[in-house]
Design a protein around this motif. Structure first.
Motif, PDB file in Angstrom:
ATOM      1  N   PRO A 107      11.096   0.073   2.280  1.00  0.00           N
ATOM      2  CA  PRO A 107      11.172   0.990   1.226  1.00  0.00           C
ATOM      3  C   PRO A 107      10.238   1.501   0.186  1.00  0.00           C
ATOM      4  CG  PRO A 107      12.871  -0.069   0.962  1.00  0.00           C
ATOM      5  CD  PRO A 107      11.875  -1.159   1.678  1.00  0.00           C
ATOM      6  N   ILE A 108       8.687   1.715   0.784  1.00  0.00           N
ATOM      7  CA  ILE A 108       7.842   1.654  -0.148  1.00  0.00           C
ATOM      8  C   ILE A 108       7.203   3.111   1.551  1.00  0.00           C
ATOM      9  CG2 ILE A 108       5.197   1.239  -0.691  1.00  0.00           C
ATOM     10  CD1 ILE A 108       6.569  -0.411  -2.365  1.00  0.00           C
ATOM     11  N   ASP A 109       6.525   2.257   2.392  1.00  0.00           N
ATOM     12  CA  ASP A 109       6.266   3.045   4.130  1.00  0.00           C
ATOM     13  C   ASP A 109       7.399   4.355   3.963  1.00  0.00           C
ATOM     14  OD1 ASP A 109       4.543   1.142   3.701  1.00  0.00           O
ATOM     15  OD2 ASP A 109       5.145   0.658   5.490  1.00  0.00           O
TER      16      ASP A 109
ATOM     17  N   GLY B 122       6.378   7.446   1.163  1.00  0.00           N
ATOM     18  CA  GLY B 122       5.537   7.588   1.383  1.00  0.00           C
ATOM     19  C   GLY B 122       5.448   8.446   2.462  1.00  0.00           C
ATOM     20  N   ALA B 123       6.317   7.951   3.418  1.00  0.00           N
ATOM     21  CA  ALA B 123       5.987   9.262   4.432  1.00  0.00           C
ATOM     22  C   ALA B 123       6.843  10.299   4.039  1.00  0.00           C
ATOM     23  CB  ALA B 123       6.676   8.142   5.538  1.00  0.00           C
ATOM     24  N   VAL B 124       8.652  10.595   3.564  1.00  0.00           N
ATOM     25  CA  VAL B 124       9.132  11.087   3.133  1.00  0.00           C
ATOM     26  C   VAL B 124       7.512  11.827   2.523  1.00  0.00           C
ATOM     27  CG1 VAL B 124      10.648  12.154   1.136  1.00  0.00           C
ATOM     28  CG2 VAL B 124      11.242  10.108   2.760  1.00  0.00           C
ATOM     29  N   ALA B 125       6.835  11.384   1.009  1.00  0.00           N
ATOM     30  CA  ALA B 125       6.132  12.428   0.696  1.00  0.00           C
ATOM     31  C   ALA B 125       5.215  12.803   1.343  1.00  0.00           C
ATOM     32  CB  ALA B 125       5.418  11.014  -0.611  1.00  0.00           C
ATOM     33  N   ALA B 126       4.541  12.210   2.261  1.00  0.00           N
ATOM     34  CA  ALA B 126       3.530  12.618   2.984  1.00  0.00           C
ATOM     35  C   ALA B 126       4.073  13.897   3.766  1.00  0.00           C
ATOM     36  CB  ALA B 126       3.291  11.839   4.316  1.00  0.00           C
ATOM     37  N   VAL B 127       5.540  13.617   4.630  1.00  0.00           N
ATOM     38  CA  VAL B 127       5.601  15.444   5.520  1.00  0.00           C
ATOM     39  C   VAL B 127       6.367  16.638   3.991  1.00  0.00           C
ATOM     40  CG1 VAL B 127       7.830  16.022   6.312  1.00  0.00           C
ATOM     41  CG2 VAL B 127       6.850  13.351   6.768  1.00  0.00           C
ATOM     42  N   THR B 128       6.214  15.916   2.846  1.00  0.00           N
ATOM     43  CA  THR B 128       6.850  16.854   1.539  1.00  0.00           C
ATOM     44  C   THR B 128       5.700  17.619   1.555  1.00  0.00           C
ATOM     45  OG1 THR B 128       8.684  15.454   1.228  1.00  0.00           O
ATOM     46  CG2 THR B 128       8.287  18.061  -0.668  1.00  0.00           C
TER      47      THR B 128
END
Length: 118
Positions: free
Chosen positions: A3-5, A8-14
């Motif tokens: 879930p942390i990864d 992080g992926a959602v934050a990077a894409v956003t």
């Protein structure tokens, strides 16, 4: 996937999407400014309800035409001012005291002759 990864992926894409939107808005503003500049240089044809706007070169040509017309008028004014300079010099000569022949001297003599004695 952890879930942390995933977060992080959602934050990077956003963040990347926000950056692309921000850059895109800046590019659109810059593009509009260039389009306005090109419209000012080339002019715009008439549209329904909107009159035509002449381009830069046409407007400069109009200004130069007006200035050419002013040159002839200024030459005439120059000659008239030369004539007025002479007339003004003659009037100034009469208003300053000299050897007794100016209007100022004559008025002074008349005032002295008419003034009562003290």
């Amino acid at each position: 996937m952890d879930p942390i990864d995933m977060a992080g992926a959602v934050a990077a894409v956003t963040g990347a999407a926000a950056g692309v939107v921000w850059i895109g808005r800046g590019a659109l503003r810059w593009g509009r400014r260039i389009a306005h500049m090109v419209d000012d240089l080339t002019g715009e044809p008439a549209r329904p309800g909107v009159p035509a706007r002449p381009g830069l070169m046409e407007r400069i040509g109009t200004i130069e035409g007006r200035l050419d017309g002013l040159d002839g008028r200024l030459d005439g004014l120059d000659a008239r001012l030369g004539c007025l300079d002479g007339r003004l010099a003659a009037v100034e000569h009469e208003l300053r005291p000299n050897s007794g022949s100016s209007l100022h001297d004559k008025v002074t003599r008349l005032a002295e002759a008419v003034a009562p004695e003290r």
